[in-house]
Write a protein that holds these residues in place. Structure first.
Motif, PDB file in Angstrom:
ATOM      1  N   VAL A 180       1.751  -5.867 -12.472  1.00 48.62           N
ATOM      2  CA  VAL A 180       0.530  -6.647 -12.207  1.00 48.62           C
ATOM      3  C   VAL A 180      -0.441  -5.844 -11.357  1.00 48.62           C
ATOM      4  O   VAL A 180      -1.650  -5.802 -11.624  1.00 48.62           O
ATOM      5  N   ILE A 181       0.082  -5.163 -10.321  1.00 49.34           N
ATOM      6  CA  ILE A 181      -0.779  -4.353  -9.448  1.00 49.34           C
ATOM      7  C   ILE A 181      -1.449  -3.241 -10.242  1.00 49.34           C
ATOM      8  O   ILE A 181      -2.660  -2.999 -10.121  1.00 49.34           O
ATOM      9  N   ARG A 182      -0.675  -2.558 -11.075  1.00 50.71           N
ATOM     10  CA  ARG A 182      -1.249  -1.476 -11.884  1.00 50.71           C
ATOM     11  C   ARG A 182      -2.286  -2.001 -12.855  1.00 50.71           C
ATOM     12  O   ARG A 182      -3.315  -1.369 -13.100  1.00 50.71           O
ATOM     13  N   SER A 183      -2.010  -3.177 -13.440  1.00 51.80           N
ATOM     14  CA  SER A 183      -2.951  -3.761 -14.390  1.00 51.80           C
ATOM     15  C   SER A 183      -4.268  -4.109 -13.703  1.00 51.80           C
ATOM     16  O   SER A 183      -5.351  -3.809 -14.216  1.00 51.80           O
ATOM     17  N   GLN A 184      -4.173  -4.731 -12.517  1.00 49.81           N
ATOM     18  CA  GLN A 184      -5.379  -5.097 -11.780  1.00 49.81           C
ATOM     19  C   GLN A 184      -6.134  -3.867 -11.289  1.00 49.81           C
ATOM     20  O   GLN A 184      -7.359  -3.818 -11.317  1.00 49.81           O
ATOM     21  N   PHE A 185      -5.362  -2.849 -10.854  1.00 51.29           N
ATOM     22  CA  PHE A 185      -5.984  -1.614 -10.382  1.00 51.29           C
ATOM     23  C   PHE A 185      -6.720  -0.915 -11.518  1.00 51.29           C
ATOM     24  O   PHE A 185      -7.823  -0.397 -11.350  1.00 51.29           O
ATOM     25  N   GLY A 186      -6.088  -0.934 -12.724  1.00 51.92           N
ATOM     26  CA  GLY A 186      -6.726  -0.316 -13.884  1.00 51.92           C
ATOM     27  C   GLY A 186      -8.010  -1.028 -14.266  1.00 51.92           C
ATOM     28  O   GLY A 186      -9.018  -0.392 -14.620  1.00 51.92           O
ATOM     29  N   LYS A 187      -8.017  -2.369 -14.166  1.00 50.69           N
ATOM     30  CA  LYS A 187      -9.223  -3.141 -14.481  1.00 50.69           C
ATOM     31  C   LYS A 187     -10.362  -2.828 -13.504  1.00 50.69           C
ATOM     32  O   LYS A 187     -11.502  -2.627 -13.909  1.00 50.69           O
TER      33      LYS A 187
END
Length: 371
Positions: free
Chosen positions: A358-365
């Motif tokens: 989730v953190i990586r997904s949000q960071f990527g966004k």
């Protein structure tokens, strides 16, 4: 169990339903009623809600990484070393889990139908059958599930219908005679078995055909709801028939089958029903062994995991005849230790992987938005 194997989302949900219902339909109602009393069905709803959250977590990871199993997801997000630290304990507990299912099979036979048969004889025959089933692969098992699941549920529904004349709805009251405490205690136990165990399905979700991934979530949630409703109806029927004894008599559904009597035409059919219920134990153990083989293959980076099936089955057999030979010890494990063990070895690693994803997904966004 080759890489080319694939099944539909509906077949995966049938395996999931079998896994969740197989042994729990026999084992869960009596101890759950003993702990939660007339409000045991509320405990099931609470535990199922927690199970839905866990299922949502593994489905989220599958949507993000559809080609990767739990091991692949962990390696991609956490690295190889941390993956080993997190998933080796999970693998060890799975050995214990398979052995525990077969211990329950032996205990069931010992207490009901084969009282003079040595436990090791029952366990060894079951492990041979389980090993051969796992060797057949997930496609064959998925086809078997359609037939065996129908058989198992047909007999469960038959029991509910044939004992209908013995129902006493007044036994369901009062719902909370001792307050909410026993309900939460029972919810903790049934969450530990079977709901927290659904985490292991993250290992085999990549076997679902890519074109069926869009339907996977809907089918898996439906399977979990059917499982919960089946357990709730089994608990309610056992309370309405057995009353205060429902928590003291082991294997409630089997006990109900012993009471079936229809105009001297249908009686003493508990042995037939007992063997049909055993199908649930056998198939759940087979699914778990299949998952364990997949897990070991990826952890050890093997080309073919089939060579491990017989040695692993033999280890589980030894555990089944040497671990928790007394029923009181097994009950203590299931009611107290098993939920904690599952949370540490099953749930915690997946939650850590999920948080990082989730953190990586949000960071990527956020990174894309800044660009």
């Amino acid at each position: 169990m080759n890489k080319q194997e694939s099944i539909s989302s509906l077949q995966m949900s049938m395996l999931f339903l079998f896994f969740m219902t197989g042994s729990s339909i026999v084992v869960v109602p009596a101890p759950l009623t003993n702990l939660g009393g007339n409000g045991a069905w509320i405990s099931l709803i609470i535990a199922a809600a927690m199970g839905i959250l866990l299922l949502a977590g593994i489905l989220y990871l599958h949507r993000k990484y559809p080609e990767l199993s739990l091991i692949g997801q962990s390696r991609a997000l956490l690295g190889h070393t941390l993956t080993l630290i997190l998933l080796i304990p999970l693998t060890c507990v799975m050995f214990w889990n398979i052995a525990g299912i077969v211990i329950e099979i032996g205990t069931f036979f010992k207490n009901t139908m084969l009282k003079e048969t040595p436990t090791y004889a029952v366990n060894s025959l079951f492990f041979v059958t389980i090993a051969l089933t796992a060797l057949a692969g997930i496609e064959v098992m998925a086809r078997m599930a359609a037939v065996l699941l129908t058989l198992m549920f047909a007999f469960i529904i038959l029991i509910w219908l044939l004992v209908g004349s013995l129902y006493h709805p007044e036994y369901l009251l009062p719902v909370l005679p001792d307050g909410i405490g026993p309900i939460l205690n029972a919810a903790y136990v049934v969450y530990g078995f079977p709901y927290s165990e659904l985490i292991v399905f993250a290992v085999i979700l990549p076997f679902v055909r890519r074109k069926d991934n869009a339907k996977l979530g809907k089918h898996m949630y439906a399977a979990l709801i059917v499982n919960t409703m089946t357990l709730i109806l089994s608990v309610l029927s056992s309370i309405m028939v057995l009353g205060p004894l429902s928590g003291d008599l082991k294997y409630s559904l089997y006990q109900l089958a012993r009471l079936i009597y229809v105009q001297e035409l249908i009686e003493r059919i508990e042995s037939v029903i007992g063997f049909s219920l055993i199908v649930g134990f056998y198939f759940k153990a087979s699914i778990l062994l299949l998952i364990l083989m997949k897990l070991l293959k990826e952890l050890l980076k093997l080309d073919d995991e089939r060579y491990l099936v017989l040695p692993v089955s033999f280890i589980c057999f030894l555990l089944s005849v040497t671990t928790y030979t007394k029923e009181a010890e097994l009950e203590e494990l299931v009611n107290i230790s098993w939920p904690l063990i599952n949370n540490i070895t099953y749930v915690l690693p997946v939650l850590l992987i999920l948080v990082v994803a989730v953190i990586r997904s949000q960071f990527g966004k956020s990174k894309k938005q800044n660009v």
